[in-house]
Design a protein around this motif. Structure first.
Motif, short mmCIF file in Angstrom:
data_model
loop_
_atom_site.label_atom_id
_atom_site.label_comp_id
_atom_site.label_asym_id
_atom_site.label_seq_id
_atom_site.Cartn_x
_atom_site.Cartn_y
_atom_site.Cartn_z
N GLY A 120 0.81 -1.21 0.00
CA GLY A 120 0.00 0.00 0.00
C GLY A 120 0.84 1.26 0.00
N ASP A 121 0.31 2.28 -0.64
CA ASP A 121 1.01 3.57 -0.69
C ASP A 121 0.94 4.28 0.66
OD1 ASP A 121 1.58 3.26 -3.39
OD2 ASP A 121 -0.26 4.27 -4.03
N VAL A 122 1.93 5.09 0.91
CA VAL A 122 1.97 5.95 2.08
C VAL A 122 1.97 7.38 1.57
CG1 VAL A 122 3.34 6.68 4.07
CG2 VAL A 122 3.27 4.27 3.42
N ASP A 123 1.02 8.19 2.05
CA ASP A 123 1.04 9.59 1.62
C ASP A 123 1.78 10.43 2.67
OD1 ASP A 123 -0.71 10.80 3.59
OD2 ASP A 123 -2.42 10.03 2.49
N PRO A 124 2.20 11.63 2.29
CA PRO A 124 3.01 12.45 3.20
C PRO A 124 2.34 12.72 4.54
CG PRO A 124 2.99 13.41 1.00
CD PRO A 124 2.02 12.27 0.99
N ASN A 125 1.04 12.99 4.54
CA ASN A 125 0.36 13.28 5.81
C ASN A 125 0.33 12.06 6.72
OD1 ASN A 125 -0.22 15.97 5.17
ND2 ASN A 125 -1.98 15.33 3.96
N GLU A 126 0.19 10.88 6.13
CA GLU A 126 0.20 9.65 6.91
C GLU A 126 1.58 9.46 7.57
OE1 GLU A 126 -1.15 5.02 6.18
OE2 GLU A 126 -0.54 6.21 4.44
N TYR A 127 2.63 9.73 6.80
CA TYR A 127 3.98 9.60 7.35
C TYR A 127 4.21 10.60 8.48
CZ TYR A 127 8.96 9.52 7.96
OH TYR A 127 10.21 9.44 8.53
N LEU A 128 3.83 11.85 8.25
CA LEU A 128 4.02 12.87 9.28
C LEU A 128 3.25 12.54 10.56
CD1 LEU A 128 3.94 16.13 7.14
CD2 LEU A 128 5.93 15.09 8.25
N ALA A 129 2.03 12.01 10.41
CA ALA A 129 1.23 11.62 11.58
C ALA A 129 1.94 10.50 12.35
CB ALA A 129 -0.16 11.18 11.14
N LEU A 130 2.52 9.57 11.62
CA LEU A 130 3.26 8.47 12.26
C LEU A 130 4.44 9.01 13.06
CD1 LEU A 130 3.86 5.38 12.51
CD2 LEU A 130 5.28 5.67 10.49
N ILE A 131 5.20 9.90 12.46
CA ILE A 131 6.37 10.47 13.13
C ILE A 131 5.95 11.27 14.36
CG2 ILE A 131 8.22 12.20 12.88
CD1 ILE A 131 8.76 9.40 11.67
N ARG A 132 4.89 12.05 14.24
CA ARG A 132 4.42 12.83 15.39
C ARG A 132 3.96 11.92 16.52
NH1 ARG A 132 1.91 16.41 11.12
NH2 ARG A 132 3.46 18.06 10.93
N ASN A 133 3.29 10.85 16.16
CA ASN A 133 2.82 9.90 17.17
C ASN A 133 4.00 9.17 17.82
OD1 ASN A 133 0.72 8.38 18.57
ND2 ASN A 133 1.35 6.68 17.29
N TYR A 134 4.95 8.78 17.02
CA TYR A 134 6.10 8.03 17.51
C TYR A 134 7.03 8.90 18.35
CZ TYR A 134 10.66 5.78 17.45
OH TYR A 134 11.86 5.26 17.81
N GLY A 135 7.35 10.08 17.84
CA GLY A 135 8.38 10.89 18.47
C GLY A 135 7.89 11.89 19.49
N GLY A 136 6.64 12.28 19.40
CA GLY A 136 6.12 13.26 20.33
C GLY A 136 6.70 14.64 20.14
N VAL A 137 6.41 15.50 21.08
CA VAL A 137 6.80 16.90 21.00
C VAL A 137 8.31 17.08 21.00
CG1 VAL A 137 6.65 19.13 22.17
CG2 VAL A 137 4.64 17.67 22.03
N ILE A 138 9.00 16.37 21.86
CA ILE A 138 10.45 16.52 21.95
C ILE A 138 11.11 16.22 20.61
CG2 ILE A 138 12.55 15.65 23.06
CD1 ILE A 138 10.84 17.23 24.99
N PHE A 139 10.70 15.15 19.96
CA PHE A 139 11.27 14.76 18.67
C PHE A 139 11.07 15.89 17.66
CE2 PHE A 139 11.03 12.69 14.52
CZ PHE A 139 12.20 11.95 14.52
N ARG A 140 9.88 16.48 17.63
CA ARG A 140 9.58 17.53 16.65
C ARG A 140 10.39 18.79 16.89
NH1 ARG A 140 3.50 17.80 17.21
NH2 ARG A 140 3.80 16.25 18.80
N TRP A 141 10.81 19.05 18.12
CA TRP A 141 11.64 20.22 18.38
C TRP A 141 13.04 20.05 17.78
CZ3 TRP A 141 10.39 20.81 24.26
CH2 TRP A 141 9.16 21.46 24.41
N TYR A 142 13.55 18.83 17.79
CA TYR A 142 14.92 18.60 17.35
C TYR A 142 15.04 18.13 15.91
CZ TYR A 142 16.11 19.14 22.23
OH TYR A 142 16.28 19.64 23.48
N ILE A 143 14.08 17.38 15.45
CA ILE A 143 14.13 16.84 14.08
C ILE A 143 12.96 17.44 13.30
CG2 ILE A 143 14.05 14.79 12.63
CD1 ILE A 143 16.53 14.82 14.37
#
Length: 92
Positions: free
Chosen positions: A62-85
């Motif tokens: 199945g295809d992965v769209d950009p929003n799906e990927y970003l949601a996964l990263i936000r869920n996985y990494g949380g706020v701290i991850f988004r501040w640094y990466i």
């Protein structure tokens, strides 16, 4: 691939360093991508940059769209991850 057997029926996604001829490990990147393509993964219609590294996303079942990927990263990494990466999506 064992991961495909363990998660039968699930969509799988992975990122690899973008294959660029100027990269010092170009041959390694090329072989890595060929391995995944040979095993049924397909390139997404976007690339991404995380930090200072450019990546390609490959998916299976199945295809992965950009929003799906970003949601996964936000869920996985949380706020701290988004501040640094910072993840930036680039349509192909």
């Amino acid at each position: 691939m064992a991961i495909k057997q363990q998660y039968v029926g699930n969509k799988l996604a992975l990122i690899i360093e973008e294959v660029k001829t100027a990269a010092p490990n170009y041959e390694q990147r090329l072989k890595r991508k060929a391995f995944y393509l040979k095993n049924g993964f397909v390139p997404a219609d976007f690339t991404l940059t995380e930090g200072h590294t450019d990546y390609e996303l490959l998916s299976f079942n199945g295809d992965v769209d950009p929003n799906e990927y970003l949601a996964l990263i936000r869920n996985y990494g949380g706020v701290i991850f988004r501040w640094y990466i910072k993840t930036r999506i680039h349509p192909k």
